[in-house]
Enzyme design. Structure first.
Site, mmCIF file in Angstrom:
data_model
loop_
_atom_site.group_PDB
_atom_site.id
_atom_site.type_symbol
_atom_site.label_atom_id
_atom_site.label_comp_id
_atom_site.label_asym_id
_atom_site.label_seq_id
_atom_site.Cartn_x
_atom_site.Cartn_y
_atom_site.Cartn_z
ATOM 1 N N HIS A 1 33.037 69.503 9.853
ATOM 2 C CA HIS A 1 34.487 69.351 10.060
ATOM 3 C C HIS A 1 35.262 69.872 8.854
ATOM 4 O O HIS A 1 36.295 70.521 9.000
ATOM 5 C CB HIS A 1 34.851 67.874 10.260
ATOM 6 C CG HIS A 1 34.289 67.261 11.505
ATOM 7 N ND1 HIS A 1 33.366 66.250 11.473
ATOM 8 C CD2 HIS A 1 34.527 67.514 12.812
ATOM 9 C CE1 HIS A 1 33.064 65.889 12.715
ATOM 10 N NE2 HIS A 1 33.737 66.643 13.534
ATOM 11 N N GLN B 1 31.408 74.424 24.628
ATOM 12 C CA GLN B 1 32.783 73.919 24.494
ATOM 13 C C GLN B 1 33.730 75.032 24.035
ATOM 14 O O GLN B 1 34.856 75.137 24.512
ATOM 15 C CB GLN B 1 32.809 72.757 23.503
ATOM 16 C CG GLN B 1 34.205 72.286 23.128
ATOM 17 C CD GLN B 1 34.201 70.995 22.342
ATOM 18 O OE1 GLN B 1 34.136 69.922 22.917
ATOM 19 N NE2 GLN B 1 34.272 71.082 21.025
ATOM 20 N N MET C 1 24.870 69.824 11.344
ATOM 21 C CA MET C 1 25.684 68.630 11.048
ATOM 22 C C MET C 1 26.377 68.154 12.325
ATOM 23 O O MET C 1 26.894 68.972 13.094
ATOM 24 C CB MET C 1 26.726 68.953 9.983
ATOM 25 C CG MET C 1 26.091 69.180 8.635
ATOM 26 S SD MET C 1 27.354 69.370 7.357
ATOM 27 C CE MET C 1 26.313 69.848 5.988
ATOM 28 N N ARG D 1 26.865 62.459 15.406
ATOM 29 C CA ARG D 1 25.777 61.644 15.979
ATOM 30 C C ARG D 1 24.587 61.504 15.022
ATOM 31 O O ARG D 1 23.787 60.585 15.184
ATOM 32 C CB ARG D 1 25.308 62.231 17.305
ATOM 33 C CG ARG D 1 26.295 62.017 18.431
ATOM 34 C CD ARG D 1 25.700 62.395 19.772
ATOM 35 N NE ARG D 1 26.532 61.948 20.876
ATOM 36 C CZ ARG D 1 27.573 62.613 21.347
ATOM 37 N NH1 ARG D 1 27.901 63.774 20.828
ATOM 38 N NH2 ARG D 1 28.285 62.137 22.350
HETATM 39 O O1 PAF Z 1 34.206 68.626 19.609
HETATM 40 C C1 PAF Z 1 34.789 67.523 19.604
HETATM 41 O O2 PAF Z 1 34.734 66.769 18.651
HETATM 42 C C2 PAF Z 1 35.584 67.098 20.828
HETATM 43 O O3 PAF Z 1 34.975 67.542 22.005
HETATM 44 C C3 PAF Z 1 37.056 67.548 20.781
HETATM 45 C C4 PAF Z 1 37.194 69.048 20.784
HETATM 46 C C5 PAF Z 1 37.735 66.963 19.540
HETATM 47 C C6 PAF Z 1 37.814 67.008 22.010
HETATM 48 O O4 PAF Z 1 37.762 65.613 22.077
#
Ligand code: PAF
Length: 287
Positions: free
Chosen positions: A37, A153, A184, A187
């Site tokens: 992140h 995604q 990373m 979870r």
């Molecule tokens: O990847 C994630 O953490 C989630 O799927 C997201 C994009 C924040 C949507 O809730």
């Protein structure tokens, strides 16, 4: 760092930046933040005038109630990490702020969700589509940042942007890995010591297949898959949900001889009851 819990105050805060044509970057997250992140935040800060991070654990995208309940929450540590990364704005709404009522809307992403995460987690991508659209509407970013670890995604979000004509640049950032190669993930915090040690085998299986792809003049999808499956099968504690070799743009599952440039290898496994996903290109490996 400015922290907002409600969308109206956040919108009001961002309005002058928009009026001055400043670029607004969004890093959407579900918290339990890690180096992956933070690398998104760093890229966002480099490319944009203002960096907004959202933290919201979206119940709509969990097909399994216990997975939702067990999702890690580390709010204090998250704030500390974001402050350190010099994040400008944190948006951390609660459920009722995001969902005034239970949405009736459902998204369907056709063949993009017919396989892998979409097939094994029914409704997951509809939930992702809804919450990402809401965040896009609330924040109206010029740019948004997603990690390659959630490969499917990223393709779904890019399709959403096309289909709904959002004027937002979607950036895909490389998967960040621990020193033993484990991708990373929030979870990972749920893995006990022995499961954590074993989890590096997911990376090793993908790497072994990628190395075969590099050495071979002609690459067969079945061979790539076999290398990964056989590697994982050595460890009875790893329960494989899927291993697939797919086209990196269409997600069509590949068979027979294939161009290594086009291919991504993806997997989902349970270790100690924790579901982990990972993926790797055959060419352009991020190591
Ligand atoms: O990847 C994630 O953490 C989630 O799927 C997201 C994009 C924040 C949507 O809730």
């Amino acid at each position: 760092m400015k922290v907002f819990k409600d969308k109206t105050s956040l919108r009001n805060f961002l309005e002058p930046f928009r009026a001055e044509k400043k670029s607004i970057g969004l890093v959407p997250t579900m918290g339990a933040l890690h180096g992956g992140h933070i690398s998104l935040v760093e890229t966002c800060k480099k490319k944009n005038d203002i960096c907004v991070v959202s933290i919201f654990v979206n119940p709509l995208q969990f097909n399994d109630k216990s997975d939702y309940e067990k999702y890690p929450h580390t709010p204090e540590a998250d704030v500390e990490l974001l402050e350190k990364a010099r994040t400008d704005v944190l948006f951390i709404p609660d459920y009722s702020e995001m969902y005034v009522s239970n949405p009736m809307l459902k998204f369907q992403f056709g063949k993009l969700e017919a396989v892998m995460e979409g097939a094994f987690r029914p409704g997951h991508f509809s939930g992702v589509g809804i919450v990402v659209s809401k965040l896009f509407n609330i924040i109206q970013p010029t740019d948004a940042y997603f990690g390659q670890k959630d490969f499917q995604q990223v393709l779904i979000v890019k399709q959403l942007v096309k289909d709904l004509s959002y004027s937002i640049n979607i950036h895909t950032c490389p998967t960040m890995r621990d020193t033993d190669g484990l991708a990373m993930s929030s979870r990972n915090k749920r893995l006990d010591e022995s499961s954590r040690a074993l989890a590096a085998e997911l990376y090793k299986s993908l790497k072994k297949a990628a190395d075969y792809g590099h050495r071979s003049s002609n690459v067969h999808a079945e061979q790539l898959k076999k290398i990964i499956v056989e590697h994982l099968a050595q460890y009875p504690e790893i329960v494989t949900e899927y291993v697939e070799v797919a086209h990196k743009e269409t997600l069509d599952l590949m068979s027979g001889e294939c161009n290594p440039e086009d291919v991504v290898m993806l997997l989902a496994c349970y270790i100690g009851g924790v579901r982990l996903i990972d993926n790797m290109f055959v060419k352009d490996q991020q190591l």
